[in-house]
Every structure is written in C-alpha cells, then in structure tokens.
Design an enzyme around this catalytic site. Structure first.
Site, mmCIF file in Angstrom:
data_model
loop_
_atom_site.group_PDB
_atom_site.id
_atom_site.type_symbol
_atom_site.label_atom_id
_atom_site.label_comp_id
_atom_site.label_asym_id
_atom_site.label_seq_id
_atom_site.Cartn_x
_atom_site.Cartn_y
_atom_site.Cartn_z
ATOM 1 N N LYS A 175 0.848 -1.188 0.000
ATOM 2 C CA LYS A 175 0.000 0.000 0.000
ATOM 3 C C LYS A 175 0.887 1.242 0.000
ATOM 4 C CE LYS A 175 -1.603 2.904 2.861
ATOM 5 N NZ LYS A 175 -1.658 4.094 2.007
ATOM 6 N N GLU A 250 10.344 1.629 10.177
ATOM 7 C CA GLU A 250 11.400 2.630 9.947
ATOM 8 C C GLU A 250 10.727 3.986 10.011
ATOM 9 O OE1 GLU A 250 14.334 1.693 10.009
ATOM 10 O OE2 GLU A 250 14.089 -0.445 9.649
ATOM 11 N N CYS A 284 13.738 11.615 5.928
ATOM 12 C CA CYS A 284 13.795 11.150 7.312
ATOM 13 C C CYS A 284 15.168 11.410 7.920
ATOM 14 C CB CYS A 284 13.464 9.673 7.379
ATOM 15 S SG CYS A 284 14.431 8.701 6.219
ATOM 16 N N GLU A 383 10.115 16.312 14.872
ATOM 17 C CA GLU A 383 10.391 16.286 13.435
ATOM 18 C C GLU A 383 9.497 17.305 12.724
ATOM 19 O OE1 GLU A 383 9.101 12.863 11.040
ATOM 20 O OE2 GLU A 383 11.171 12.702 10.360
#
Ligand code: NAD
Length: 481
Positions: A175, A250, A284, A383
């Site tokens: 997906k 992750e 990331c 973040e």
C-alpha cells in the site's frame, strides 16, 4: 482528461469495490489533478492478500536465479522509462528534477542489486557432529509480506522493501502513500512485463486505516514492513505484533550535524544546507539541528543564511528546491516556524512562503534558519519535515555530543571536524543508526544497512544491503542423515 489508475491484483488491473477514487494534485500547482487512484477498502486489500497467499508456494520454489532474472528485467524496463517515472515523481510529489531522477535511478539499481542476490541466495553448511551426514542451514522466505510506504521517497522506499522480499521468495502486498502512488504502479507494470507470475506482487491504493490495517490484520500476511511517521509506525508495530506478525518499522528523525571548533564554518554550512534543505527538508535523515561550537558560530550562521537565501525555490522541473508535498505538510512546517518564534528562537532566514509568479500557486516554503535554539524547544525535539534548520550554540565537544543525543530519535547524525579524536568519539557515542564524518546526514548507499535507534526504528531489523534480506528470510536448520 485525468487518467484513473487501477489497483494491480493477481496480475490484473482492477477497480476498487468502493467505486471511489482519490485525486492526486500537483503540489507545485494544486489546481492540476495529476491522476486519480482507487480509494480502496478492506475488501480490496483482502483480495490482494488472497492472491499473494495463492501465489506463495510456486514463487518460493521458483529457483533463485530465475527470480533474479525477473528482477533484472524489471530494472532494465524501468531504466528505459526513467524519464517518464521522473516526470511522475516531479508532478505528484514535487521533487526537484535531479533529485527525482536520482531516486528513480536508485530504485533501478536496487532491482539490479537484488537480482544478483536472488541468484546467490544460499544457506551455510556446517560440519556434522558425527551422527548426521549433512548438517546445513537453509534460508526460506517468510511468506506473504505486507509493505506500507510513505510519500517522501515514493519509488525508492517501496522498491528497497519489494526487491529483497521478491528475491528471497516472498509474495507481496503493497500500500503506497496516497500523495504519490503513481510510480509504484509503474513498477508493477514493469514487473508484469518482466514475467512476474500473477499474484506475486499486488498494489492496492487507499487509506492506511482501511487498506494498511487489513494487510496487518489479515491472517494471510506473515510480515509487515512499514516506513512512515513514528506516531503511525508505533501503532502499526503494536497492531502487527499483537497479530503475531514479524514486523519492521522505519520511522522519523531529528538528525544533528555537530560542527566543532576545528571545522571550516563555510564548509560546515554547506554540509548542513545540503542535509537540511535537500528534498525540501522532507527526508527522514534530513538535518534539522546544527549544533555549533561558539568559536565558529557567527561565521557558520552567516554562511548558512547566505546559502539558504541563494536557493532557487519553484516547480521541480526547473528549480533547485521544489514545494512541500501537500497542503498539510506545508501547514505543518509553517506551524513549526510560528512555534519556534513563540518559544524564543530567532528567525534569521526564510520563515514564510516565497513570492513571485513561479511560486504563486504551490505549497512552497522558504529555506528557513533559526538561531538561539535551545535543546528543550519543540523545534529542537520534534520532526518538522520541511526545510527548517535550528542552530544551537555549544561551548565544547562534550556539550555538543550530549545535545546531539538529547532527542527521542536516532536515525542519522553527522560531525564536521578536523580532529580525528573527536570524530572517533562521535562515531562511538552518537546514538544513531547512521553516523557520518564530514558529510551531510542524508544520502545512503544501497549496499549497506539502514535503520535507526530509539524512536526512529524498531531496531530489530535493518533495511538495504545483505541486512535487507534478513527480514524476508527465515532460517531452517536441517539434520540430514
Ligand atoms: P505516515 O506515517 O503518515 O504514513 C506512512 C504510510 O502509513 C502511508 O502509506 C499511510 O497511508 C499509512 N498509514 C497511515 N495510517 C495507517 C494505519 N492506521 N495503519 C496502517 N497504515 C497507515 O508517514 P508519511 O507522512 O507518509 O511519511 C513521512 C514520515 O516518514 C516522516 O516521519 C519520515 O521521517 C518517515 N520516513 C522514515 C524513513 C525511514 O527509513 N526511517 C524513510 C522515509 C520517511
């Protein structure tokens, strides 16, 4: 007319049972709908899992070199279509063209890399203890792998999961993120043309809470590999563990570059800018914290501000930095810029949306730099996922190291220094899965493991390189008498 693309299930192009579609807009020009995709539901996801289960035994027993040939052929087909895939990435995700082309090339190279690995899969033979004639360890596929991927590397991340999964003999349901699913369907086309048997790879587009959740819960899947935000990833980890699945997550990062007093401030600023503003800060591993020794602080800040202000922002095809990938990503970044100011950080570059004809419509934001950032501020802890770098001043290496580690994340960390002892201390003590000396925090080679510490990763498994195969294989020890 806008194209409507189907799911790829059991070797067929099929529409969702829902009858609904998702519009994907061009983030550089949101009034342009690039393509429509299936707004699939749990029933569509379950059909894909059934196809993957059905195809599993045959694929698992297909000889590795044959699996490898299909991967190699798919890579070659994608190489021929590199320009089309690059166009699609620029249009759906907004990446600057050289970055988009680099990402597509990475996906192609990963197919070729794992084509060789598939041919070379083996186990190990051990000396028998006396009773048996043969004692050996076989690597078997785990079964059906469910892959759930983010929008920020819409082709490289799906492929760095998919290629090792297929190489090792697993079948796959995938997906992709709804913001940029087109390139994954292009990959499915290439694999189909390369001769991948029906059901071995299946792609279902749609919401994570429906399609992703069904992939995790469905009894047919054996492993879940997820890349995305820590918030969602931690829920996925729990859900998959509860469902008894092998799981890999992750997740996010808050990556530092430590600039010591022996560093050249201009060179350090360039390294930080490359890590912080590349891919519009949407990596990331992007550098969002520059931790700078007080002796080089002023020169470093001046050079970083110069670089931030020189970046040409606009639509990705002919500008250096593209837009944020969506309205909500842009809003997130602008919110953090406000939060940083409320917390007392000083805005020294950027801080808003650029002006001009080329950037009138899209989700553009200026490369932004804050000084006077303290380690406990939200801008230094959370973040942002946009081109925003916070600069923190420290008075010695020890303090710098401690600030670098003072976050809940641990994905990538870099140091700029001329001092070998400091570099070695940093390599030893930085709490990050990737540590770099005199290099930007972003950028990874395909043949080395990638993963994080702390909230950046589930830590048990790594991706890419030989380590990337481990997640998709299970060892069986054979005593053959
Ligand atoms: P996200 O967590 O919002 O979504 C990731 C994927 O999960 C998408 O496909 C989404 O549809 C799906 N999803 C959402 N809710 C779900 C649910 N309840 N169940 C199952 N699936 C669900 O992340 P994003 O915004 O697409 O990506 C950006 C994030 O990804 C950033 O935090 C970034 O740091 C992280 N990231 C990490 C790595 C890494 O390797 N560590 C690499 C790239 C991006």
């Amino acid at each position: 007319m806008t194209e409507t693309r189907a799911n790829y299930v059991n070797g067929e192009w099929v529409s969702s049972e829902s009858g609904e579609t998702i519009d994907v807009e061009n983030p550089a020009n949101p009034s342009e709908i690039v393509a429509r995709y299936q707004q699939s539901n749990a029933a569509d996801a379950a059909d894909a899992v059934d196809a993957a289960v059905e195809a599993q035994d045959d694929w698992a027993t297909t000889p590795g070199p044959k699996r490898g040939r299909i991967l190699r052929e798919a890579g070659t087909i994608l190489q021929e279509r590199k320009d089309e895939l690059t166009d699609s990435l620029v249009a759906e995700e907004g990446k600057a063209r050289p970055e988009a082309a680099g990402e597509v090339q990475r996906a192609i190279d990963i197919f070729h890399y794992f084509a060789v690995k598939a041919a070379d899969l083996g186990g190990t033979t051990k000396s028998p203890s006396g009773r048996q004639k043969n004692l050996y360890i076989r690597q078997e596929p785990v079964g059906v792998a469910a892959l759930i991927t983010p929008w920020n590397y819409p082709v490289a991340i799906p492929v760095w999961k998919l290629a090792p999964a297929l190489a090792a003999g697993n079948t796959v349901v995938l997906k992709p993120a709804s913001q940029a699913p087109g390139v994954v369907l292009d990959v499915a086309e290439a694999l189909d043309e390369a001769g991948l048997p029906d059901g071995v790879f299946n792609v279902v587009t749609g919401p994570g809470s429906e399609v992703g959740s069904e992939f995790i819960e469905n009894e047919g899947t054996d492993a879940v590999s997820f890349t995305g935000s820590s918030h969602v990833g931690e829920m996925v980890y729990e859900q998959a563990t509860d469902a008894g699945k092998r799981v890999q997550t992750e997740l996010g990062g808050k990556n530092p570059t430590l600039v010591t007093d022996s560093a050249d401030p201009a060179e350090a600023a360039q390294i930080v800018a490359n890590g912080g503003f590349g891919t519009t800060g949407q990596s990331c591993t992007g550098c969002s914290r520059a931790i700078v020794h007080e002796d080089v602080y002023d020169d470093f800040v001046a050079a970083l501000v110069d670089r931030a202000e020189s970046i040409d922002v606009g639509p990705g095809n002919d500008h250096e930095m593209g837009p944020q990938a969506s309205e909500s990503e842009l809003k997130g970044t602008l919110d953090y810029i406000e939060i940083a100011q409320d917390e007392g950080a000083t805005l020294v570059a950027g801080g808003g949306q650029p002006e001009g004809e080329a950037v009138e419509e899209g989700y553009f934001v200026e490369p932004t730099v804050f000084t006077d950032v303290e380690s406990d501020m939200r801008i230094a802890q959370e973040e942002v996922f946009g081109p925003v770098v916070g600069v923190l001043k420290v008075s010695d290496f020890e303090e710098g190291l401690s600030v670098a580690n003072d976050v809940p994340y641990g994905l990538s960390a870099s140091i700029v220094t001329d001092d070998h002892t400091e570099a070695n201390r940093f390599i030893d003590e930085a709490e990050a899965g990737v540590v770099k000396v005199n290099e930007k925090t972003t950028g990874l080679e395909l043949h080395v493991p990638f993963g994080g510490f702390k909230r950046s990763s589930s830590e048990t498994w790594r991706e890419q390189g030989d380590a990337g195969l481990d997640f998709y294989t299970i060892e069986k020890t054979v005593y053959d008498n």
